[in-house]
Every structure is written in structure tokens, then in C-alpha cells.
Design a protein around this motif. Structure first.
Motif, PDB file in Angstrom:
ATOM      1  N   VAL A  82       0.838  -1.203   0.000  1.00 50.28           N
ATOM      2  CA  VAL A  82       0.000   0.000   0.000  1.00 50.28           C
ATOM      3  C   VAL A  82       0.871   1.251   0.000  1.00 50.28           C
ATOM      4  O   VAL A  82       0.633   2.198  -0.761  1.00 50.28           O
ATOM      5  CB  VAL A  82      -0.945   0.007   1.210  1.00 50.28           C
ATOM      6  CG1 VAL A  82      -1.667   1.350   1.326  1.00 50.28           C
ATOM      7  CG2 VAL A  82      -1.955  -1.129   1.108  1.00 50.28           C
ATOM      8  N   GLY A  83       1.912   1.248   0.856  1.00 49.79           N
ATOM      9  CA  GLY A  83       2.818   2.393   0.899  1.00 49.79           C
ATOM     10  C   GLY A  83       3.503   2.617  -0.433  1.00 49.79           C
ATOM     11  O   GLY A  83       3.639   3.755  -0.896  1.00 49.79           O
ATOM     12  N   GLY A  84       3.921   1.530  -1.076  1.00 51.07           N
ATOM     13  CA  GLY A  84       4.571   1.635  -2.383  1.00 51.07           C
ATOM     14  C   GLY A  84       3.638   2.157  -3.452  1.00 51.07           C
ATOM     15  O   GLY A  84       4.039   2.944  -4.316  1.00 51.07           O
ATOM     16  N   LEU A  85       2.387   1.741  -3.391  1.00 48.07           N
ATOM     17  CA  LEU A  85       1.403   2.196  -4.370  1.00 48.07           C
ATOM     18  C   LEU A  85       1.174   3.701  -4.243  1.00 48.07           C
ATOM     19  O   LEU A  85       1.116   4.423  -5.247  1.00 48.07           O
ATOM     20  CB  LEU A  85       0.084   1.445  -4.164  1.00 48.07           C
ATOM     21  CG  LEU A  85      -1.022   1.710  -5.194  1.00 48.07           C
ATOM     22  CD1 LEU A  85      -0.580   1.282  -6.581  1.00 48.07           C
ATOM     23  CD2 LEU A  85      -2.303   0.986  -4.787  1.00 48.07           C
ATOM     24  N   VAL A  86       1.080   4.180  -3.010  1.00 48.52           N
ATOM     25  CA  VAL A  86       0.859   5.610  -2.770  1.00 48.52           C
ATOM     26  C   VAL A  86       2.039   6.437  -3.283  1.00 48.52           C
ATOM     27  O   VAL A  86       1.865   7.426  -4.008  1.00 48.52           O
ATOM     28  CB  VAL A  86       0.630   5.877  -1.268  1.00 48.52           C
ATOM     29  CG1 VAL A  86       0.616   7.388  -0.985  1.00 48.52           C
ATOM     30  CG2 VAL A  86      -0.670   5.236  -0.806  1.00 48.52           C
ATOM     31  N   TRP A 102       7.028   0.942  -7.146  1.00 45.59           N
ATOM     32  CA  TRP A 102       6.069   0.202  -6.312  1.00 45.59           C
ATOM     33  C   TRP A 102       6.686  -1.087  -5.784  1.00 45.59           C
ATOM     34  O   TRP A 102       6.610  -1.382  -4.583  1.00 45.59           O
ATOM     35  CB  TRP A 102       4.811  -0.107  -7.120  1.00 45.59           C
ATOM     36  CG  TRP A 102       3.807  -0.939  -6.373  1.00 45.59           C
ATOM     37  CD1 TRP A 102       3.204  -0.614  -5.196  1.00 45.59           C
ATOM     38  CD2 TRP A 102       3.300  -2.221  -6.754  1.00 45.59           C
ATOM     39  NE1 TRP A 102       2.342  -1.624  -4.813  1.00 45.59           N
ATOM     40  CE2 TRP A 102       2.391  -2.621  -5.749  1.00 45.59           C
ATOM     41  CE3 TRP A 102       3.524  -3.056  -7.843  1.00 45.59           C
ATOM     42  CZ2 TRP A 102       1.707  -3.829  -5.807  1.00 45.59           C
ATOM     43  CZ3 TRP A 102       2.836  -4.259  -7.900  1.00 45.59           C
ATOM     44  CH2 TRP A 102       1.939  -4.638  -6.893  1.00 45.59           C
ATOM     45  N   LEU A 103       7.320  -1.842  -6.660  1.00 43.85           N
ATOM     46  CA  LEU A 103       7.921  -3.110  -6.248  1.00 43.85           C
ATOM     47  C   LEU A 103       9.105  -2.908  -5.302  1.00 43.85           C
ATOM     48  O   LEU A 103       9.340  -3.712  -4.398  1.00 43.85           O
ATOM     49  CB  LEU A 103       8.361  -3.901  -7.480  1.00 43.85           C
ATOM     50  CG  LEU A 103       7.238  -4.415  -8.392  1.00 43.85           C
ATOM     51  CD1 LEU A 103       7.821  -5.074  -9.628  1.00 43.85           C
ATOM     52  CD2 LEU A 103       6.326  -5.374  -7.644  1.00 43.85           C
ATOM     53  N   SER A 104       9.851  -1.817  -5.506  1.00 50.38           N
ATOM     54  CA  SER A 104      11.012  -1.539  -4.658  1.00 50.38           C
ATOM     55  C   SER A 104      10.606  -1.206  -3.226  1.00 50.38           C
ATOM     56  O   SER A 104      11.374  -1.436  -2.284  1.00 50.38           O
ATOM     57  CB  SER A 104      11.840  -0.389  -5.243  1.00 50.38           C
ATOM     58  OG  SER A 104      12.390  -0.748  -6.495  1.00 50.38           O
ATOM     59  N   GLY A 145       4.475  -9.895  -8.099  1.00 50.45           N
ATOM     60  CA  GLY A 145       5.599  -9.137  -8.636  1.00 50.45           C
ATOM     61  C   GLY A 145       5.957  -9.527 -10.048  1.00 50.45           C
ATOM     62  O   GLY A 145       6.045  -8.681 -10.952  1.00 50.45           O
ATOM     63  N   VAL A 146       6.153 -10.819 -10.270  1.00 49.75           N
ATOM     64  CA  VAL A 146       6.551 -11.289 -11.593  1.00 49.75           C
ATOM     65  C   VAL A 146       5.439 -11.067 -12.620  1.00 49.75           C
ATOM     66  O   VAL A 146       5.701 -10.695 -13.769  1.00 49.75           O
ATOM     67  CB  VAL A 146       6.955 -12.777 -11.533  1.00 49.75           C
ATOM     68  CG1 VAL A 146       7.064 -13.370 -12.938  1.00 49.75           C
ATOM     69  CG2 VAL A 146       8.282 -12.932 -10.805  1.00 49.75           C
ATOM     70  N   SER A 147       4.190 -11.270 -12.223  1.00 48.65           N
ATOM     71  CA  SER A 147       3.089 -11.078 -13.171  1.00 48.65           C
ATOM     72  C   SER A 147       3.006  -9.630 -13.630  1.00 48.65           C
ATOM     73  O   SER A 147       2.725  -9.356 -14.801  1.00 48.65           O
ATOM     74  CB  SER A 147       1.757 -11.511 -12.542  1.00 48.65           C
ATOM     75  OG  SER A 147       1.402 -10.657 -11.467  1.00 48.65           O
ATOM     76  N   ARG A 148       3.278  -8.685 -12.734  1.00 47.41           N
ATOM     77  CA  ARG A 148       3.263  -7.269 -13.116  1.00 47.41           C
ATOM     78  C   ARG A 148       4.428  -6.934 -14.046  1.00 47.41           C
ATOM     79  O   ARG A 148       4.275  -6.170 -15.000  1.00 47.41           O
ATOM     80  CB  ARG A 148       3.313  -6.380 -11.870  1.00 47.41           C
ATOM     81  CG  ARG A 148       2.038  -6.381 -11.052  1.00 47.41           C
ATOM     82  CD  ARG A 148       0.855  -5.831 -11.846  1.00 47.41           C
ATOM     83  NE  ARG A 148       1.113  -4.508 -12.368  1.00 47.41           N
ATOM     84  CZ  ARG A 148       0.940  -3.376 -11.681  1.00 47.41           C
ATOM     85  NH1 ARG A 148       0.471  -3.434 -10.440  1.00 47.41           N
ATOM     86  NH2 ARG A 148       1.202  -2.210 -12.214  1.00 47.41           N
ATOM     87  N   LEU A 149       5.600  -7.492 -13.787  1.00 45.88           N
ATOM     88  CA  LEU A 149       6.752  -7.255 -14.648  1.00 45.88           C
ATOM     89  C   LEU A 149       6.532  -7.874 -16.030  1.00 45.88           C
ATOM     90  O   LEU A 149       6.870  -7.274 -17.044  1.00 45.88           O
ATOM     91  CB  LEU A 149       8.015  -7.833 -14.009  1.00 45.88           C
ATOM     92  CG  LEU A 149       8.561  -7.078 -12.796  1.00 45.88           C
ATOM     93  CD1 LEU A 149       9.667  -7.876 -12.119  1.00 45.88           C
ATOM     94  CD2 LEU A 149       9.076  -5.697 -13.186  1.00 45.88           C
ATOM     95  N   ARG A 232      10.498   3.424   1.218  1.00 42.21           N
ATOM     96  CA  ARG A 232      10.900   2.088   1.671  1.00 42.21           C
ATOM     97  C   ARG A 232      11.436   2.108   3.103  1.00 42.21           C
ATOM     98  O   ARG A 232      11.142   1.230   3.914  1.00 42.21           O
ATOM     99  CB  ARG A 232      11.971   1.534   0.703  1.00 42.21           C
ATOM    100  CG  ARG A 232      12.748   0.324   1.210  1.00 42.21           C
ATOM    101  CD  ARG A 232      12.213  -0.972   0.688  1.00 42.21           C
ATOM    102  NE  ARG A 232      10.903  -1.326   1.136  1.00 42.21           N
ATOM    103  CZ  ARG A 232      10.634  -1.827   2.343  1.00 42.21           C
ATOM    104  NH1 ARG A 232      11.573  -1.939   3.253  1.00 42.21           N
ATOM    105  NH2 ARG A 232       9.415  -2.173   2.649  1.00 42.21           N
ATOM    106  N   LEU A 233      12.273   3.105   3.416  1.00 45.75           N
ATOM    107  CA  LEU A 233      13.014   3.115   4.677  1.00 45.75           C
ATOM    108  C   LEU A 233      12.292   3.786   5.837  1.00 45.75           C
ATOM    109  O   LEU A 233      12.582   3.488   6.999  1.00 45.75           O
ATOM    110  CB  LEU A 233      14.368   3.812   4.475  1.00 45.75           C
ATOM    111  CG  LEU A 233      15.307   3.201   3.438  1.00 45.75           C
ATOM    112  CD1 LEU A 233      16.510   4.106   3.218  1.00 45.75           C
ATOM    113  CD2 LEU A 233      15.761   1.814   3.866  1.00 45.75           C
ATOM    114  N   VAL A 234      11.372   4.695   5.542  1.00 48.42           N
ATOM    115  CA  VAL A 234      10.710   5.464   6.605  1.00 48.42           C
ATOM    116  C   VAL A 234       9.217   5.164   6.685  1.00 48.42           C
ATOM    117  O   VAL A 234       8.693   4.836   7.756  1.00 48.42           O
ATOM    118  CB  VAL A 234      10.933   6.985   6.397  1.00 48.42           C
ATOM    119  CG1 VAL A 234      10.189   7.780   7.467  1.00 48.42           C
ATOM    120  CG2 VAL A 234      12.425   7.307   6.427  1.00 48.42           C
ATOM    121  N   LEU A 235       8.523   5.269   5.552  1.00 46.51           N
ATOM    122  CA  LEU A 235       7.078   5.054   5.556  1.00 46.51           C
ATOM    123  C   LEU A 235       6.715   3.628   5.980  1.00 46.51           C
ATOM    124  O   LEU A 235       5.813   3.425   6.802  1.00 46.51           O
ATOM    125  CB  LEU A 235       6.506   5.357   4.168  1.00 46.51           C
ATOM    126  CG  LEU A 235       5.000   5.141   3.988  1.00 46.51           C
ATOM    127  CD1 LEU A 235       4.212   6.035   4.936  1.00 46.51           C
ATOM    128  CD2 LEU A 235       4.594   5.391   2.537  1.00 46.51           C
TER     129      LEU A 235
END
Length: 305
Positions: A82-86, A102-104, A145-149, A232-235
Motif C-alpha cells: 500500500v505504501g509503495g502504491l501511494v 512500487w515493487l522496490s 511481482g513477476v506477473s506485473r513485470l 521504503r526506509l521510513v514510511l
């Protein structure tokens, strides 16, 4: 766990990364070092560390609580997704970089960074708890992940062998040993623990060697990579603390927060290459998040734990 102690442990890990970085710059290791050594660590040393965490070590939680902790690992990845999507939607970038962003944030380096960090900060007994994140990591990365890539311009398909990595198999074996309290012969146990002792230094040296090959100036100039790295590191650890804190506590919660505060997974770069996605942005995020983690992780643990 005070912020000063965490900072000291992270300092040790950074110095180990510096050893790998310096060795690569001095040409003491060849081009094939990382590929061969990372395979050895992923297939031998890390599984040994996972198994070692349930051999002769007092568990953090009971067998009855195991299902709650496993559920917590899936919630952890859900929060990161969710955080990555935002973040990926808010930061203006090309569509492929948006997917990579998003994936990262969705997937952290729970193995080569997370496990050594947890072991250094919380001790060997906490490693089994950290290893449980292998279950959602492998299932979700090699499905969603793989399906999106592949939906981009990629090709190829994921195999069962990729999902059931040695780390995941070791985790499942450790769960069985933990639940049924299976005794391990001392010869086998001592061998496993001896292998486990090499995990932290080898993992950090591998990361240091990898960082030596990244175009540093280009990465430092990419402001979008900074924003994704901070996501990635804070949120992620903040979301993890407030949500998982509703039903986890103590060291178990600390382990989840520490894993959530790890840099992006190197597998995102590898899979981007495999499925025909430009890996430039993924490499920059991986580099910056790994470097910044040495500063942000002690801060996160100081304020949240």
C-alpha cells in the motif's frame, strides 16, 4: 534496544560493507565473485542461519503464537504494498519506473540485509522470527511481482523451484523443528551453527562489492530515487509499527519493524532485467536505499522501539 546500541551495530555492518567495497575497488575480487558467493550465501549460509535460530535457542514465542506471527508477516507486506502504491502514484515518473518504484517499496532486502541486522541487534534467537518473512516474500514476489513485470514488455515465466528457494525451505523446516521440538544431533547442530557464523560478514561484503559497480553520481542526482528510498526506509516501518503494534509486542514487533526498515530488494533489479524492464531506476533505488539505511534504521528503531 537503545538507539546508540542500534547505531553501533549498524556501524559494524557498514564497515563490513566497506570491506567489500574496498576489495572490489582494489581488484582483489573478480567479476564472478558476487555471483558465486551470493549463490553460496543464499543456498548454504543463510539457510544454516535460519535453522540455527531454532537449535538450542530459547524461542521468542510459543507454538500457539506462530500463526499470529506468520499472519503478521503477510500484514507487513500488505502495508508495504500500500505504501509503495501511494508513493509511486505521487511521484511523477514514466510508467515502467512507476512499477519499479512500487515493487522496490513493496519488497525489502529481508535476506542479505534484514537477517544480519536482526541477528546483530536482537540476537540469534530473533532470526527465526525474521525468517518467517521468507514465506510471504517468495509467494508474493513470484506471483504478483513477476506477473506485473511480465505484463510490461517482459517474457519468461516463474518456476516452482524459484518460489521454493533454499531460504524458504529452511524456514519451513525450522517451523517443523520449532513446533515439534525435534532434537538435532550435536555434530549436525555445531556444523549448522559454524556455517551460520559466516552469514553476516559474507552478506555485507557481497553488498559492498555490488555497490562498487553502481554509477554513484547518477544515483545521488536522482531525486525520485530518494523519495522512493524514503518510502521504503521510513514510511514502511512507521506503518508496520502502528498497525502490527495492535497485536504484536516486544522483540517480535521490533523484528518486524527492523525488517520493514530495510532497503529495497536486489531481486527487483534482477527480475527487471530478466523480464525486459529497464533496470536503471531499480539499481539507483537499491543503491540509495542501502546507503541511507545505515542512517534511517537506527533512527526508526530509536523512535519506534
Amino acid at each position: 534496544m537503545t538507539g546508540l546500541v542500534v547505531l553501533e551495530k549498524m556501524g559494524m555492518l557498514v564497515l563490513l560493507m566497506a570491506v567489500g567495497f574496498a576489495a572490489a575497488k582494489a581488484n582483489w575480487v573478480g567479476d564472478g565473485f558476487n555471483q558465486a558467493t551470493s549463490r553460496l550465501v543464499a543456498n548454504v549460509f543463510l539457510p544454516a542461519s535460519i535453522l540455527s535460530s531454532v537449535i538450542g535457542v530459547a524461542p521468542l514465542f510459543s507454538g500457539k503464537e506462530l500463526s499470529v506471527v506468520i499472519a503478521g508477516t503477510f500484514v507487513l507486506f500488505g502495508l508495504c504494498a500500500v505504501g509503495g502504491l501511494v508513493v509511486s502514484k505521487l511521484v511523477p515518473m514514466p510508467k515502467q519506473d512507476q512499477l519499479v518504484a512500487w515493487l522496490s517499496i513493496f519488497f525489502m532486502n529481508n535476506v542479505f540485509v534484514g537477517f544480519p541486522v536482526v541477528q546483530a541487534i536482537f540476537g540469534e534467537e530473533a532470526l527465526f522470527c525474521a525468517s518467517l518473512t521468507n514465506i510471504p516474500f517468495n509467494i508474493l514476489l513470484f506471483s504478483i511481482g513477476v506477473s506485473r513485470l511480465r505484463a510490461g514488455q517482459g517474457q519468461g515465466r516463474v518456476t516452482i523451484r524459484e518460489v521454493f528457494s533454499p531460504g524458504l525451505i529452511a524456514t519451513l523446516v525450522a517451523v517443523v523443528v520449532f513446533l515439534f521440538q525435534i532434537p538435532v544431533p550435536s555434530l549436525l547442530g555445531d556444523t549448522i551453527k559454524s556455517l551460520a557464523n559466516g552469514t553476516v560478514p559474507l552478506s555485507m561484503i557481497i553488498i559492498g562489492v555490488s555497490l562498487s559497480h553502481v554509477p554513484i553520481l547518477d544515483a545521488f542526482k536522482d531525486w525520485k530515487a530518494y523519495l522512493v528510498s524514503l518510502g521504503r526506509l521510513v514510511l514502511c516501518p512507521i506503518l508496520t509499527y502502528f498497525v502490527l503494534g495492535l497485536f504484536l509486542e516486544g522483540t517480535t514487533l521490533g523484528v518486524m519493524v527492523a525488517i520493514a526498515a530495510c532497503p529495497s530488494a536486489a531481486m527487483i533489479t534482477i527480475l527487471s532485467l530478466r523480464y525486459g524492464i529497464d533496470d536503471t531506476f531499480a539499481s539507483r533505488v537499491n543503491f540509495l536505499s542501502t546507503i541511507l539505511c545505515a542512517v534511517t534504521l537506527p533512527i526508526m528503531t530509536y523512535f519506534l522501539l
